[in-house]
Scaffold this active site. Structure first.
Site, PDB file in Angstrom:
ATOM      1  N   GLY A  13       1.566  17.635 -48.090  1.00 51.29           N
ATOM      2  CA  GLY A  13       0.312  17.457 -48.344  1.00 51.29           C
ATOM      3  C   GLY A  13       0.070  17.624 -49.688  1.00 51.29           C
ATOM      4  O   GLY A  13       0.589  18.588 -50.443  1.00 51.29           O
ATOM      5  N   ASP A 122       5.864  25.152 -47.002  1.00 47.99           N
ATOM      6  CA  ASP A 122       7.079  25.583 -46.254  1.00 47.99           C
ATOM      7  C   ASP A 122       7.935  24.662 -45.812  1.00 47.99           C
ATOM      8  O   ASP A 122       9.248  24.576 -45.757  1.00 47.99           O
ATOM      9  CB  ASP A 122       6.679  26.524 -45.135  1.00 47.99           C
ATOM     10  CG  ASP A 122       5.445  25.737 -44.087  1.00 47.99           C
ATOM     11  OD1 ASP A 122       4.476  25.353 -44.530  1.00 47.99           O
ATOM     12  OD2 ASP A 122       6.285  25.683 -42.908  1.00 47.99           O
ATOM     13  N   THR A 150       0.856  25.551 -51.129  1.00 50.56           N
ATOM     14  CA  THR A 150       0.163  25.185 -49.835  1.00 50.56           C
ATOM     15  C   THR A 150      -1.219  25.805 -50.118  1.00 50.56           C
ATOM     16  O   THR A 150      -1.451  26.887 -50.480  1.00 50.56           O
ATOM     17  CB  THR A 150       1.001  25.708 -48.591  1.00 50.56           C
ATOM     18  OG1 THR A 150       0.033  25.682 -47.541  1.00 50.56           O
ATOM     19  CG2 THR A 150       1.267  27.185 -48.610  1.00 50.56           C
ATOM     20  N   ILE A 151      -2.188  25.064 -49.548  1.00 52.38           N
ATOM     21  CA  ILE A 151      -3.622  25.662 -49.688  1.00 52.38           C
ATOM     22  C   ILE A 151      -3.770  26.683 -48.484  1.00 52.38           C
ATOM     23  O   ILE A 151      -4.713  27.460 -48.880  1.00 52.38           O
ATOM     24  CB  ILE A 151      -4.533  24.483 -49.587  1.00 52.38           C
ATOM     25  CG1 ILE A 151      -4.430  23.819 -48.204  1.00 52.38           C
ATOM     26  CG2 ILE A 151      -4.546  23.485 -50.537  1.00 52.38           C
ATOM     27  CD1 ILE A 151      -5.497  22.819 -47.851  1.00 52.38           C
ATOM     28  N   ASP A 152      -2.776  26.883 -47.578  1.00 55.25           N
ATOM     29  CA  ASP A 152      -2.983  27.801 -46.406  1.00 55.25           C
ATOM     30  C   ASP A 152      -2.372  29.207 -46.661  1.00 55.25           C
ATOM     31  O   ASP A 152      -3.012  30.146 -46.237  1.00 55.25           O
ATOM     32  CB  ASP A 152      -2.166  27.417 -45.338  1.00 55.25           C
ATOM     33  CG  ASP A 152      -2.782  25.878 -44.682  1.00 55.25           C
ATOM     34  OD1 ASP A 152      -3.459  25.622 -45.090  1.00 55.25           O
ATOM     35  OD2 ASP A 152      -1.753  25.397 -44.010  1.00 55.25           O
ATOM     36  N   TYR A 325      -9.731  17.412 -47.496  1.00 54.68           N
ATOM     37  CA  TYR A 325      -9.396  16.208 -48.425  1.00 54.68           C
ATOM     38  C   TYR A 325     -10.229  16.748 -49.748  1.00 54.68           C
ATOM     39  O   TYR A 325      -9.320  16.350 -50.925  1.00 54.68           O
ATOM     40  CB  TYR A 325      -9.592  15.001 -48.154  1.00 54.68           C
ATOM     41  CG  TYR A 325      -8.756  14.644 -46.660  1.00 54.68           C
ATOM     42  CD1 TYR A 325      -7.362  14.855 -47.031  1.00 54.68           C
ATOM     43  CD2 TYR A 325      -9.401  14.265 -45.543  1.00 54.68           C
ATOM     44  CE1 TYR A 325      -6.629  14.417 -46.077  1.00 54.68           C
ATOM     45  CE2 TYR A 325      -8.372  14.241 -44.559  1.00 54.68           C
ATOM     46  CZ  TYR A 325      -6.974  14.118 -44.734  1.00 54.68           C
ATOM     47  OH  TYR A 325      -6.273  13.799 -43.835  1.00 54.68           O
ATOM     48  N   ARG A 328      -8.411  19.704 -51.338  1.00 50.16           N
ATOM     49  CA  ARG A 328      -7.006  19.706 -51.735  1.00 50.16           C
ATOM     50  C   ARG A 328      -6.462  18.875 -52.988  1.00 50.16           C
ATOM     51  O   ARG A 328      -5.436  19.073 -53.384  1.00 50.16           O
ATOM     52  CB  ARG A 328      -6.115  19.548 -50.589  1.00 50.16           C
ATOM     53  CG  ARG A 328      -5.889  18.266 -49.933  1.00 50.16           C
ATOM     54  CD  ARG A 328      -4.882  17.975 -49.047  1.00 50.16           C
ATOM     55  NE  ARG A 328      -4.758  16.547 -48.685  1.00 50.16           N
ATOM     56  CZ  ARG A 328      -4.165  16.077 -47.858  1.00 50.16           C
ATOM     57  NH1 ARG A 328      -3.172  16.923 -47.207  1.00 50.16           N
ATOM     58  NH2 ARG A 328      -3.556  14.666 -47.776  1.00 50.16           N
TER      59      ARG A 328
END
Length: 400
Positions: A13, A122, A150-152, A325, A328
């Site tokens: 993503g 990841d 990653t935004i997480d 959306y 990110r």
């Protein structure tokens, strides 16, 4: 081995760092080794498998700094797992009977690539690990240097992934307008669903930043809808903490009775096992992607939670809004730009030294910025909900 040609790809993503990371790599190579040829594979590993690439021209090198102001990726993305042969064949990326790892290795050899830079989360970097292992075992002379996107912020053992700070900031901005909808109907339930499978950190950090932004606003206490309490966050739910829906329903019913609204920040991955169990009990298929992950956008945890809470708190109208959306796709903020520069500079330096790995601050080695060994990279790093700042946030909103 001298570095004569490098390739880049972005995958998974999108996140608020990809364009800047591509720009930073180009700038650093141009600064240290301008003779090195640079190409970019388009659409992630899909472009690598099909040989679809572009050359970084002198004009692109000269304007690489402009990429720091863009969201998205200048190279495009895709979700491709090189070890999922069936999926690669189905998508037409390889032919029946071909090994995607060998196809990728042969393409890199054909293109004369000495260093491959992967920029992704990841899944991207574990796929890079699979590729790096295959290359080593089969005698291909190639370095793979990844960067964690990653935004997480959930990659082990990396302290802070690229783009996560920006995503939290943008989610807070998004929430400012969405929570204004609490005035659109009596007894309004608003769920701000934060995108991500393991986004406990992102959900918590977004809530924290939202409350910080709103703390600077002047309110009108004599008007309930314009009070600080009505604009506040009333609950934050993350995957790492159990959600007692009955107890929370009772607590939030009092909030609804007093304020006429309830505002919840919900991690998309919170309680997802309960949602899956309900679907499977009903005999429904649970959709999964090429990596075996549940496709959360199709399972829709936000709608499930909205249904549970709406009845419990007596909501007349429910709204579920997803900031993913919006968040990110943003350009990197100043915090992330500084981290991206440190990582891209280090990635190029490491490549020129002959190192491979994923560049990040290694939590297991004193937060040192280094090329972390691929076998140590994995996803799903849990957020620690016991950290002081998050516990203080929960206490301030009355959530146990």
């Amino acid at each position: 081995m001298p570095v004569r040609k490098v390739a880049m790809l972005t995958a998974g993503g999108i996140a608020p760092c990809l364009s800047s990371a591509v720009g930073g790599l180009i700038e650093r190579y141009t600064e240290l080794a301008p003779e090195v040829e640079i190409i970019g594979y388009l659409d992630g590993y899909a472009g690598l498998l099909t040989g679809n690439s572009i050359t970084v021209t002198p004009e692109v090198r000269a304007g690489a700094h402009l990429l720091h102001g863009f969201g998205g990726s200048p190279l495009g993305n895709s979700r491709v797992k090189l070890t999922n042969v069936k999926d690669c064949v189905k998508r037409g990326l390889v032919q029946e009977g071909e090994d995607p790892l060998k196809v990728a290795a042969d393409q890199l050899t054909k293109d004369g690539v000495d260093v491959l830079h992967t920029i992704g989360g990841d899944d991207t970097n574990t796929t890079a690990a699979d590729l790096a292992a295959y290359l080593h075992e089969n005698g291909y002379e190639l370095q793979v240097v990844g960067m964690p996107k990653t935004i997480d912020n959930d990659v082990v053992p990396i302290k802070q992934t690229l783009g996560a700070w920006t995503a939290a900031e943008q989610g807070a901005i998004y929430a400012e307008n969405i929570i204004g909808e609490h005035t659109s109907n009596p007894r309004m339930l608003i769920i701000h669903e934060v995108m991500g499978r393991h986004c406990g950190w992102l959900t918590a950090e977004t809530a924290r930043r939202y409350r910080e932004r709103m703390s600077g606003r002047e309110y009108l206490p004599g008007v309930v809808a314009a009070s600080k309490e009505a604009w506040d966050v009333h609950a934050v739910y993350v995957p790492e903490s159990h959600i007692d829906i009955k107890a929370e329903g009772e607590r939030l019913r009092h909030v609804m009775d007093e304020l006429g609204c309830v505002n919840i920040f919900l991690s998309e991955g919170a309680g997802v096992e309960d949602v899956i169990a309900e679907l499977e009990t009903a005999g429904e298929d649970v959709p999964r992607d090429a990596f075996g992950h549940v496709q959360l956008d199709k399972v829709n945890p936000g709608a499930w939670f909205a249904k549970q809470f709406a009845e419990a708190i007596g909501a007349e109208k429910t709204m579920v809004q997803k900031s993913g959306y919006f968040s990110r796709s943003a350009a990197a903020n100043d915090e992330d730009l500084a981290l991206i520069k440190r990582c891209t500079d280090f990635a190029v330096d490491a490549a020129l030294r002959g190192e491979s790995g994923v560049v990040g601050e290694d939590e297991e080695q004193g937060d040192e910025l280094r090329a972390i060994e691929f076998p140590r990279i994995r996803g799903a790093k849990p957020f620690d909900p016991s950290v002081d700042w998050f516990q203080a946030l929960l206490k301030s909103i009355g959530q146990a």
